[in-house]
Design an enzyme around this catalytic site. Structure first.
Site, PDB file in Angstrom:
ATOM      1  N   ASP A 177      29.609  63.641  85.387  1.00  0.00           N
ATOM      2  CA  ASP A 177      30.547  63.277  85.583  1.00  0.00           C
ATOM      3  C   ASP A 177      29.391  63.227  87.625  1.00  0.00           C
ATOM      4  O   ASP A 177      30.036  64.918  87.455  1.00  0.00           O
ATOM      5  CB  ASP A 177      31.866  63.229  86.175  1.00  0.00           C
ATOM      6  CG  ASP A 177      32.992  63.476  87.396  1.00  0.00           C
ATOM      7  OD1 ASP A 177      32.041  62.465  88.137  1.00  0.00           O
ATOM      8  OD2 ASP A 177      34.133  63.354  87.397  1.00  0.00           O
ATOM      9  N   HIS A 178      28.928  63.378  88.467  1.00  0.00           N
ATOM     10  CA  HIS A 178      28.341  63.256  89.306  1.00  0.00           C
ATOM     11  C   HIS A 178      29.175  63.950  90.220  1.00  0.00           C
ATOM     12  O   HIS A 178      28.701  64.869  91.254  1.00  0.00           O
ATOM     13  CB  HIS A 178      27.693  62.131  89.534  1.00  0.00           C
ATOM     14  CG  HIS A 178      27.897  60.978  90.633  1.00  0.00           C
ATOM     15  ND1 HIS A 178      28.874  59.933  89.968  1.00  0.00           N
ATOM     16  CD2 HIS A 178      27.954  60.553  92.291  1.00  0.00           C
ATOM     17  CE1 HIS A 178      29.117  59.247  90.928  1.00  0.00           C
ATOM     18  NE2 HIS A 178      29.139  59.863  92.808  1.00  0.00           N
ATOM     19  N   HIS A 240      36.947  61.749  87.823  1.00  0.00           N
ATOM     20  CA  HIS A 240      36.152  61.928  89.707  1.00  0.00           C
ATOM     21  C   HIS A 240      37.271  62.829  89.801  1.00  0.00           C
ATOM     22  O   HIS A 240      37.165  64.413  90.260  1.00  0.00           O
ATOM     23  CB  HIS A 240      35.591  61.428  90.459  1.00  0.00           C
ATOM     24  CG  HIS A 240      34.444  60.684  89.572  1.00  0.00           C
ATOM     25  ND1 HIS A 240      33.392  60.515  89.242  1.00  0.00           N
ATOM     26  CD2 HIS A 240      34.111  59.314  90.609  1.00  0.00           C
ATOM     27  CE1 HIS A 240      32.368  59.924  89.159  1.00  0.00           C
ATOM     28  NE2 HIS A 240      32.886  58.830  89.945  1.00  0.00           N
ATOM     29  N   LYS A 339      38.746  51.307  97.676  1.00  0.00           N
ATOM     30  CA  LYS A 339      37.544  51.055  98.283  1.00  0.00           C
ATOM     31  C   LYS A 339      37.879  49.578  99.628  1.00  0.00           C
ATOM     32  O   LYS A 339      39.304  49.825 100.113  1.00  0.00           O
ATOM     33  CB  LYS A 339      37.121  49.009  97.199  1.00  0.00           C
ATOM     34  CG  LYS A 339      36.724  49.695  95.716  1.00  0.00           C
ATOM     35  CD  LYS A 339      35.281  50.556  96.131  1.00  0.00           C
ATOM     36  CE  LYS A 339      35.159  50.383  94.085  1.00  0.00           C
ATOM     37  NZ  LYS A 339      33.872  50.950  94.693  1.00  0.00           N
TER      38      LYS A 339
END
Length: 490
Positions: A177-178, A240, A339
């Site tokens: 999970d960046h 996230h 978004k």
């Protein structure tokens, strides 16, 4: 100031899906940065693989374009030397054709560190693992990296994890999970556990509420096909945002050992109060953007981008979550992501409670409660809002000011991308910043009932205009509790 580079042992890294967008934008630039900083040992090799037929020279030319596009101030001679470490092998991941060439190359170093990075869709995770196992490519020094999504619900995640576990032991599996590799996310751990200032106040007695916002100005773009099968809840909240919530809310771990940290994160996930069909309408808001303006220009709505007028996929989610334990009882965690919002920003806001009694006269002005703001992107940093006396001889006048620390300004070093840190942690075998299987299971156990409640409802996502902060119902979600979304840095 030069950041300290921690050496790693020689390694072989295999990137499956090496002609894709992730490799182009993130993996190749990250590896070059680590090479440029002296963290890739001379004997290390990078094997890049996809179905497309490239020669080494053709793929290196493609890799050069990626690095030149995404890395500022690269040096030509260093880039040339880095590209020499890259070798391309065409492999059909579904059938396994071409794996014999990879096996032959890897067997030149049978006892070294070997990492497989699966930069491919999750439908290929199982076949790749089975091929690696059947071709005897898994050694005690092997690690495998899985990109999200880990399933589309709890059931599919279990099937996927079971498939991988038939070939790899849990300590070899790195579910990436960046967000957990971002500098500010790790500084959250330092703020809490390396300072005497915050931890005594980090509880329901002193904190009024917490907000976590992950906002994107862009639309779905080229990910429309995938995104319409996932939506914001599964694409962003399940991984996230819940991981950020865990780091904010967890108890102090025994140490920074990987399992100690992940044990505490798991406790938070298990303590989340359920959101079900009975309370989803009150605690959740989902939205879908319509045509509007973003970044100074007109943009289409989600349905226009998708080319499907019937999609009920949410592009925005706001949730009110609660953690049912002693530390956090009664403290709401407001989560939102979407978004085509007003701007790209990710931040955690910890709102402290007001002081119990003011000793100052009305002429001094109102007193605002302290607020800690942890900015993840852009411009990573930490800000604390405090009250001070307004300078001047005219008596006591109070005002709120920020104590502001920008990492870029404070340390004068390039801020490494999250993938740089995470790839090196894979090579080290350090799983602290990666999700354990039971974390994935617990996250889906909380997300699945929300998804089921929305599916049972006949309501479609609420519309919001591109370039705004989402549906008005998300404002009402917070204002019902006599609070507002923080807009300090927005």
């Amino acid at each position: 100031m030069v950041s300290r580079v921690i050496e790693v042992d020689e390694f072989d890294l295999v990137v499956f899906g090496a002609s894709g967008d992730l490799a182009h934008r993130k993996l190749l630039p990250a590896l070059y940065h680590r090479y440029d900083d002296g963290q890739v040992p001379d004997g290390s090799r990078i094997f890049c693989s996809a179905r497309r037929s490239y020669s080494d020279a053709e793929y290196r030319a493609w890799a050069r374009e990626a690095i030149e596009e995404h890395v500022k101030n690269h040096e030509t001679h260093k880039l040339d030397a880095f590209l020499e470490k890259i070798h391309y092998i065409a492999i059909d991941l579904a059938s396994g054709e071409g794996l014999a060439d990879l096996k032959s190359a890897l067997e030149e170093r049978p006892h070294g560190i070997r990492a497989f990075y699966l930069a491919v869709g999750p439908d290929l995770f199982g076949p790749i693992c089975e091929h690696l196992g059947s071709n005897s490519l898994v050694t005690p020094q092997t690690r495998i990296v899985l990109e999200k999504p880990i399933g589309k619900d709890g059931t599919s995640a279990k099937v996927l994890n079971d498939t991988v576990a038939r070939v790899f032991d849990e300590h070899q599996i790195f579910r990436i999970d960046h967000y957990l590799g971002k500098e500010t996310v790790q500084n959250l751990m330092a703020l809490r556990f390396a300072n005497a200032l915050f931890e005594p106040l980090w509880n329901a007695a002193h904190i009024d509420h917490v907000q976590i916002t992950v906002a994107e100005a862009l639309g779905v773009g080229g990910r429309a096909g995938y995104y319409d099968t996932a939506g914001a809840l599964r694409d962003m909240v399940q991984n996230h945002i819940l991981q950020l919530l865990c780091l904010v809310a967890m108890e102090p771990p025994e140490s920074m050992d990987a399992d100690s940290v992940r044990d505490e994160k798991l406790k938070v996930l298990k303590a989340l109060a359920p959101i079900t069909e009975a309370n989803a309408e009150k605690l959740t808001v989902r939205g879908q953007y319509t045509a509007g303006a973003s970044a100074g220009g007109a943009v289409p709505g989600y349905l226009d981008e998708l080319g499907n007028s019937d999609s009920a996929t949410e592009t925005f989610v706001a949730l009110k979550a609660e953690i049912a334990n002693w530390r956090w009882a009664g403290v709401p965690f407001y989560l939102r992501t979407g978004k085509r919002l007003a701007q790209r920003v990710s931040e955690i806001v910890v709102q402290f409670r007001p002081i119990p009694h003011s000793i100052f006269s009305q002429e001094a002005g109102s007193i605002s409660a302290n607020r800690l703001i942890i900015r993840l992107q852009p411009d990573e940093g930490v800000q604390m809002k405090i009250m001070i006396k307004d300078p001047g001889p005219g008596g006591m006048r109070l005002r709120q000011v920020p104590l502001d620390m920008s990492f870029a300004e404070a340390f004068k070093v390039r801020n490494p991308d999250a993938y740089e840190r995470l790839i090196m942690d894979v090579i080290r075998g350090n799983q602290t910043l990666f999700m354990r299987r039971d974390e994935v299971d617990a996250a889906w156990a909380w997300i699945d009932p929300i998804q089921a409640a929305w599916a049972a409802s006949r309501d479609k996502p609420r519309s919001y205009t591109a370039g705004t902060w989402g549906p008005s119902a998300s404002i009402a979600l917070v204002e019902r509790d006599h609070r507002t979304w923080a807009e300090d840095g927005l």
